[in-house]
Design an enzyme around this catalytic site. Structure first.
Site, PDB file in Angstrom:
ATOM      1  CG  HIS A 163      -1.686   1.250   1.433  1.00 41.74           C
ATOM      2  ND1 HIS A 163      -2.526   1.845   0.519  1.00 41.74           N
ATOM      3  CD2 HIS A 163      -1.649   2.076   2.503  1.00 41.74           C
ATOM      4  CE1 HIS A 163      -2.991   2.981   1.020  1.00 41.74           C
ATOM      5  NE2 HIS A 163      -2.470   3.150   2.217  1.00 41.74           N
ATOM      6  CG  HIS A 199       0.387   7.014   4.403  1.00 44.34           C
ATOM      7  ND1 HIS A 199       0.873   6.240   3.378  1.00 44.34           N
ATOM      8  CD2 HIS A 199      -0.893   6.609   4.605  1.00 44.34           C
ATOM      9  CE1 HIS A 199      -0.072   5.409   2.975  1.00 44.34           C
ATOM     10  NE2 HIS A 199      -1.157   5.600   3.708  1.00 44.34           N
ATOM     11  CD  GLU A 251      -4.344   6.505  11.924  1.00 44.28           C
ATOM     12  OE1 GLU A 251      -5.469   6.762  12.298  1.00 44.28           O
ATOM     13  OE2 GLU A 251      -3.931   6.688  10.757  1.00 44.28           O
ATOM     14  CG  ASP A 252      -2.343   1.507  10.380  1.00 41.87           C
ATOM     15  OD1 ASP A 252      -3.088   2.180  11.118  1.00 41.87           O
ATOM     16  OD2 ASP A 252      -2.516   1.383   9.163  1.00 41.87           O
ATOM     17  CG  ASP A 297      -4.114   6.781   2.222  1.00 45.82           C
ATOM     18  OD1 ASP A 297      -3.692   5.610   2.146  1.00 45.82           O
ATOM     19  OD2 ASP A 297      -4.907   7.169   3.110  1.00 45.82           O
TER      20      ASP A 297
HETATM   21 MN    MN Z   1      -2.999   4.541   3.902  1.00 43.00          MN
END
Ligand code: MN
Length: 719
Positions: free
Chosen positions: A64, A88, A92-93, A155
């Site tokens: 991704h 990016h 967060e992940d 994105d």
């Molecule tokens: Mn993304």
């Protein structure tokens, strides 16, 4: 030149995902080696961070960010943007912290990643069109750096390409948001290639049936056009060559979603929208554009009313071209766009064109400057041409460099407020009644002071209480006209009440001299006296007295029943000050009177009564207006705190101010203001405004300060 490719014929999912090797090759072609290396390093870091994670499709997660960076590389975005694209989703992940990204990749990249992460946290909740417009503006308002939007759009583009893997309901939500929010943003920024792709992908998901019909018809139409199109293109190329103009003539692809919206907007049958040839002619100069227009109009008859000069009058997003429609062979309409190469690059990439990497520029500042230049350029295009510069400013500049904040109500509605707006402004914006009764606020479910300034994307909840009233202090920080007007109105009402009460006391005090009181006056007497003074009624007269606009002793004399000795006792009763009069009694800041200093009251027209100490220099100065001064005394049992001025001389050394302040606090007194006077060598003079109950409190405080080792002298300051 970077002509964006059409996706017609490529169904979602058919596109092959690029690998890091392909991406690196693409990046190397236009960025210096060091930048390419950083993108690769970001890839390695992200690959490790996302290790073991899978996309919904089952692919490794790292595919991704690679794809997102690849989309941006097609737009020739700069190194930091590509690096941020790679990272990016890391913060967060994955467990990787924002701090680590900052340490490894620097502030510029970290700020971009941060911006994208913040955008991901706001959710579009309502489908109303007005909401969508506000949401788009909020998104733009949230980014200080337009590259954040670029990453977000890329994105979203990749997520749309791989949407098939999502459950159907989720798919529709994302597609709807894409059509309502992200495609229009791409359009607003002029990034045509992303706009078209987002639209067609969104359309495919939301209306698969209509998508298939239009797609089939477009293929059919292209089959038909195969017969004529090469002839027309050839004729145009020849016309250009004969006029010694070098340029490119090419057929334009029709896009599914724009075909669909055109059909709906113009209420045309599909066939009529589709059976139009689209051609584009790109030449070197503006002059040539107009010459080419003449040539094509000579070649085929123009359709009346269809010529549009977007060169002289550009579209709001800066788009420029000449548009005309011709009657082609068999009366088939041909839509022609004529533009320069610059205009073409602008039409395809918009603001991104100005973020593209140019060698010799290695810092974001130069690019920020170029983006601003773009905005200014777009603005200048509009000036003079249409006179709509202001409208443009509203639509473009305000979006990117906003003076508005956008926040959510708990129900998900968006409120637009001016920058600097507080919770109280928000409360009044929701409803005046909510403003008048607000007592507390929560931002993102956390309690905050009402004066808290709002930021984009926050959810604001106002707590109200029955019987609550506006606080005069709000007037000091609200920024919206609505809140300010409502508070002012309320305060004026409050002040009039207080003024009437004070006026009654002052008039009573004046009447006492004649052994009279308001209560003892005959019914209606005060009203009649007021009317002879051209006032509405007795209440208004009392307000005027309280506000210092009417002089109580003179009014008292008017009220005397016939036969009363107009000289009275000759000894006026002092006005008793309770400390609770509110806005109509104030305490002079020249001498800071506190209970139980000897005081006098000065009638200040319109402001009510100002209390001074008898010793105050201003009392003597105003001695020329003896009728403005009335004797006053303190009532017993004062409840409030009063300000007093203290002047402390102390040995000049580090920490002395803090020590004195600590001592003051220890005596249960607040400091409302501190000033350090000029330091004269060994000594420094500290000026405090402290809050005390009364004289006894102040004396105790002064005694304590005086006892400090480095303090030479303490005195109450007086004017
Ligand atoms: Mn993304």
């Amino acid at each position: 030149m970077n002509y964006a490719s059409s996706i017609l014929g490529l169904l979602p999912g058919e596109r092959r995902a690029p690998g890091i090797a392909q991406l690196t090759a693409k990046v190397e072609a236009y960025l210096p080696a060091a930048e390419t290396e950083r993108v690769r390093a970001a890839h390695d870091y992200a690959a490790a961070a996302h290790r073991g994670q899978k996309r919904q499709s089952g692919e490794a997660y790292i595919t991704h960010p690679i794809a997102v960076a690849d989309i941006l590389a097609d737009l020739h975005m700069d190194g930091p943007t590509l690096t941020a694209a790679m990272l990016h989703d890391v913060v967060e992940d994955t467990p990787s912290s924002a701090v680590e990204v900052r340490e490894r990749f620097g502030d510029e990249v970290a700020d971009l990643v941060d911006g994208v992460t913040k955008l991901d946290q706001v959710q579009f909740k309502s489908r109303k069109e007005a909401q969508a417009e506000s949401f788009r503006k909020m998104i733009l308002a949230m980014v200080r750096d337009i590259r954040v939007i670029m990453v977000k759009l890329a994105d979203r583009t990749h997520n749309m390409r791989t949407l098939e893997a999502m459950p159907p309901a989720k798919r529709r939500t994302i597609a709807r948001e894409t059509l309502d929010i992200y495609a229009p943003i791409a359009n607003r920024l002029g990034i045509h290639s992303l706009k078209l792709e987002l639209e067609d992908l969104g359309f495919h998901t939301l209306y698969p049936q209509r998508y298939r019909v239009i797609e089939r018809e477009l293929r059919r139409a292209r089959g038909n056009q195969r017969e004529f199109l090469p002839k027309i293109v050839k004729a145009l190329r020849k016309a250009l060559a004969d006029a010694s103009i070098s340029g490119q003539v090419e057929a334009r692809e029709k896009h599914l979603y724009s075909t669909y919206t055109k059909m709906r907007r113009k209420k045309l049958p599909l066939a009529q929208v589709i059976d139009v040839f689209g051609l584009r002619i790109v030449v070197g100069s503006i002059d040539e554009c107009y010459r080419v227009l003449g040539l094509v109009h000579g070649l085929y008859k123009p359709m009346p009313g269809r010529f549009k000069d977007y060169i002289a009058i550009p579209r709001v997003n800066g788009y420029q071209s000449l548009h005309t429609t011709l009657f082609g062979p068999n009366s088939m309409p041909i839509e022609v766009q004529i533009r320069t190469e610059d205009m073409h690059r602008m039409a395809e990439s918009g603001i991104a064109a100005h973020w593209q990497y140019k060698s010799g520029e290695h810092n974001g500042q130069a690019q920020q400057a170029r983006a601003r230049e773009w905005l200014q350029g777009v603005m200048q295009l509009h000036e003079g041409a249409t006179g709509s510069a202001e409208e443009l400013l509203e639509s473009v500049k305000v979006d990117l460099f906003p003076d508005k904040v956008y926040v959510f109500t708990p129900k998900g509605d968006i409120m637009r407020l001016p920058r600097g707006a507080t919770c109280v402004d928000f409360a009044y914006a929701v409803h005046t009644g909510v403003g008048q009764r607000c007592v507390a606020a929560r931002i993102d479910r956390r309690m905050v002071p009402l004066r808290t300034v709002l930021r984009n994307g926050q959810t604001v909840e106002i707590v109200t209480a029955r019987g609550a009233q506006p606080n005069p202090a709000w007037a000091g920080f609200v920024v919206t006209a609505k809140a300010r007007a409502a508070i002012r109105l309320y305060l004026r009402g409050l002040q009039r009440n207080e003024a009437a009460q004070l006026g009654a006391r002052m008039l009573n005090q004046a009447l006492e001299e004649f052994q009279l009181s308001l209560r003892a006056l005959p019914e209606g007497h005060l009203d009649r006296a007021a009317q002879t003074l051209a006032l509405r009624d007795g209440r208004e007269l009392l307000e005027k007295i309280g506000l210092g606009e009417r002089f109580a002793p003179l009014i008292a004399r008017r009220l005397l029943p016939a036969g009363t000795d107009p000289e009275g006792s000759g000894t006026p009763q002092p006005l008793a000050i309770a400390g609770t009069e509110g806005l109509v009694v104030s305490y002079a800041r020249c001498c800071f009177p506190i209970p139980f200093d000897p005081i006098v009251a000065f009638l200040s027209s319109g402001r009510g009564v100002v209390i001074h100490r008898e010793k105050c220099a201003n009392v003597t100065a105003f001695g020329k207006q003896p009728d403005k001064w009335i004797p006053a005394v303190w009532q017993k049992d004062q409840q409030r705190l009063f300000c007093a001025g203290l002047r402390v001389e102390a040995r000049n050394r580090v920490g002395i101010l803090a020590e004195v302040a600590t001592r003051i606090a220890a005596e249960q007194s607040n400091i409302s203001h501190v000033n350090v006077d000029a330091q004269q060598g060994e000594l420094s003079t500290l000026l405090f405004e402290v809050q005390v109950h009364d004289h006894a409190h102040l004396s105790r405080l002064m005694r304590e300060i005086r006892a400090m080792p480095d303090v030479i002298k303490v005195e109450r300051s007086l004017a």
